[in-house]
Design a protein around this motif. Structure first.
Motif, mmCIF file in Angstrom:
data_model
loop_
_atom_site.group_PDB
_atom_site.id
_atom_site.type_symbol
_atom_site.label_atom_id
_atom_site.label_comp_id
_atom_site.label_asym_id
_atom_site.label_seq_id
_atom_site.Cartn_x
_atom_site.Cartn_y
_atom_site.Cartn_z
ATOM 1 N N MET A 172 0.852 -1.200 0.000
ATOM 2 C CA MET A 172 0.000 0.000 0.000
ATOM 3 C C MET A 172 0.886 1.248 0.000
ATOM 4 N N GLN A 173 0.562 2.186 -0.860
ATOM 5 C CA GLN A 173 1.377 3.381 -0.971
ATOM 6 C C GLN A 173 1.073 4.355 0.157
ATOM 7 N N GLN A 174 2.075 5.150 0.500
ATOM 8 C CA GLN A 174 1.878 6.184 1.509
ATOM 9 C C GLN A 174 1.070 7.318 0.885
ATOM 10 N N PHE A 175 -0.033 7.715 1.534
ATOM 11 C CA PHE A 175 -0.869 8.775 1.006
ATOM 12 C C PHE A 175 -0.372 10.122 1.506
ATOM 13 N N VAL A 176 -0.330 11.113 0.638
ATOM 14 C CA VAL A 176 0.076 12.464 1.011
ATOM 15 C C VAL A 176 -0.965 13.434 0.461
ATOM 16 N N TYR A 177 -1.628 14.184 1.338
ATOM 17 C CA TYR A 177 -2.611 15.174 0.942
ATOM 18 C C TYR A 177 -2.279 16.483 1.648
ATOM 19 N N SER A 178 -2.893 17.560 1.198
ATOM 20 C CA SER A 178 -2.577 18.875 1.765
ATOM 21 C C SER A 178 -2.946 18.967 3.237
ATOM 22 N N GLN A 179 -3.955 18.185 3.691
ATOM 23 C CA GLN A 179 -4.344 18.243 5.098
ATOM 24 C C GLN A 179 -3.647 17.182 5.949
ATOM 25 N N ALA A 180 -2.796 16.376 5.355
ATOM 26 C CA ALA A 180 -2.137 15.297 6.089
ATOM 27 C C ALA A 180 -0.693 15.663 6.399
ATOM 28 N N TYR A 181 -0.230 15.211 7.558
ATOM 29 C CA TYR A 181 1.142 15.483 7.979
ATOM 30 C C TYR A 181 2.122 14.599 7.212
ATOM 31 N N SER A 182 3.264 15.170 6.845
ATOM 32 C CA SER A 182 4.340 14.403 6.215
ATOM 33 C C SER A 182 5.662 14.948 6.736
ATOM 34 N N CYS A 183 6.513 14.076 7.275
ATOM 35 C CA CYS A 183 7.740 14.529 7.925
ATOM 36 C C CYS A 183 8.902 14.650 6.939
ATOM 37 N N SER A 184 9.920 15.377 7.369
ATOM 38 C CA SER A 184 11.145 15.498 6.588
ATOM 39 C C SER A 184 12.019 14.272 6.826
ATOM 40 N N ASP A 185 13.019 14.075 5.966
ATOM 41 C CA ASP A 185 13.945 12.950 6.140
ATOM 42 C C ASP A 185 14.706 13.067 7.460
ATOM 43 N N GLU A 186 15.044 14.291 7.839
ATOM 44 C CA GLU A 186 15.796 14.510 9.081
ATOM 45 C C GLU A 186 14.976 14.096 10.298
ATOM 46 N N LEU A 187 13.705 14.491 10.317
ATOM 47 C CA LEU A 187 12.844 14.122 11.434
ATOM 48 C C LEU A 187 12.528 12.631 11.428
ATOM 49 N N ALA A 188 12.425 12.056 10.237
ATOM 50 C CA ALA A 188 12.189 10.613 10.143
ATOM 51 C C ALA A 188 13.338 9.841 10.786
ATOM 52 N N GLU A 189 14.549 10.298 10.580
ATOM 53 C CA GLU A 189 15.709 9.635 11.174
ATOM 54 C C GLU A 189 15.720 9.814 12.693
ATOM 55 N N ALA A 190 15.341 11.017 13.157
ATOM 56 C CA ALA A 190 15.269 11.250 14.605
ATOM 57 C C ALA A 190 14.237 10.320 15.245
ATOM 58 N N GLY A 191 13.108 10.133 14.560
ATOM 59 C CA GLY A 191 12.082 9.241 15.071
ATOM 60 C C GLY A 191 12.543 7.795 15.084
ATOM 61 N N ARG A 192 13.259 7.403 14.048
ATOM 62 C CA ARG A 192 13.770 6.024 13.982
ATOM 63 C C ARG A 192 14.705 5.747 15.152
ATOM 64 N N LYS A 193 15.599 6.684 15.427
ATOM 65 C CA LYS A 193 16.549 6.503 16.522
ATOM 66 C C LYS A 193 15.841 6.440 17.874
ATOM 67 N N LEU A 194 14.840 7.302 18.063
ATOM 68 C CA LEU A 194 14.119 7.328 19.331
ATOM 69 C C LEU A 194 13.448 5.988 19.601
ATOM 70 N N PHE A 195 12.788 5.439 18.588
ATOM 71 C CA PHE A 195 12.032 4.203 18.789
ATOM 72 C C PHE A 195 12.865 2.945 18.600
ATOM 73 N N ALA A 196 14.126 3.117 18.229
ATOM 74 C CA ALA A 196 15.017 1.963 18.126
ATOM 75 C C ALA A 196 15.537 1.543 19.493
ATOM 76 N N GLY A 197 15.403 2.430 20.473
ATOM 77 C CA GLY A 197 15.887 2.140 21.815
ATOM 78 C C GLY A 197 14.887 1.328 22.617
ATOM 79 N N PRO A 198 15.161 1.143 23.901
ATOM 80 C CA PRO A 198 14.278 0.339 24.755
ATOM 81 C C PRO A 198 12.926 1.002 24.982
#
Length: 222
Positions: free
Chosen positions: A1-27
């Motif tokens: 399923m493709q990721q949906f992107v619309y004007s009213q929907a949130y979409s993060c930057s690559d930098e924030l995506a990496e920050a989120g990955r690191k945060l949730f990669a921990g315990p």
């Protein structure tokens, strides 16, 4: 399923995506369930809470966020269904699972106790950075959801709508759904304007949601 992107929907930057990955990669672990404000953990880190009608998919979303299939199962065991449940992301953040609302079968005194507990939590929790209100994409915003929106407005708590189970909705209908949700949110001053479109089953929107939580840094509490 493709990721949906619309004007009213949130979409993060690559930098924030990496920050989120690191945060949730921990315990990540279940800390405690509380039934009174006096038992809340010390407000020493940013936290976000998840609210929604019963069966809206909160447990599935928390499991998808943390990458742990049965993490939130702890909060669904008998005796804990009316508790506020806390999960810790290492030493940096709390994820807070509020009891599902709209349970018609519950006795009135149970519903009243839940409302009082949640209201006190929302008004008094100084480190609460955002409330995520989950809405089932198949059913949209209901009157009881609007009551929660108004409670969050009154408590001056920033909230953001998460549309769950988007994989159950026809792609052609998603744009109209987002337009309708955005219109209803426009009357609520505490509402964050961008909704998050998710599917726990298809892993849609998980990266975006992780990035939002990662933006609330530890240094912002104090």
């Amino acid at each position: 399923m493709q990721q949906f992107v619309y004007s009213q929907a949130y979409s993060c930057s690559d930098e924030l995506a990496e920050a989120g990955r690191k945060l949730f990669a921990g315990p990540c672990e279940f800390i405690k369930g509380v039934v009174s404000i006096s038992n809340l953990p010390i407000a020493d880190r940013p936290e976000v809470c998840f609210a929604g009608r019963s069966n809206v998919g909160k447990s599935s979303l928390i499991n998808a966020l943390t990458g742990r299939r049965s993490l939130s199962r702890t909060s669904n065991t008998p005796g804990r269904t009316q508790e506020i449940n806390f999960f810790a992301l290492g030493n940096s953040h709390y994820l807070v699972d509020l009891p599902g609302y709209g349970f018609a079968a519950s006795p009135p005194q149970v519903v009243k106790r839940w409302q009082q507990l949640v209201r006190k939590y929302l008004i008094g929790r100084s480190n609460l950075r955002r409330a995520f209100v989950l809405i089932d994409s198949r059913h949209g915003i209901k009157a009881i959801d609007r009551e929660i929106f108004s409670l969050l407005d009154a408590a001056a708590v920033s909230f953001q709508v998460i549309l769950t189970k988007i994989d159950k909705v026809k792609e052609s209908a998603i744009g109209e759904l987002l337009y309708e949700v955005h219109g209803k949110l426009s009357t609520h001053p505490a509402a964050f304007p961008k909704v998050v479109v998710t599917s726990s089953a298809k892993n849609v929107g998980i990266v975006d949601l992780r990035s939002i939580i990662a933006e609330f840094e530890e240094t912002s509490v104090g």
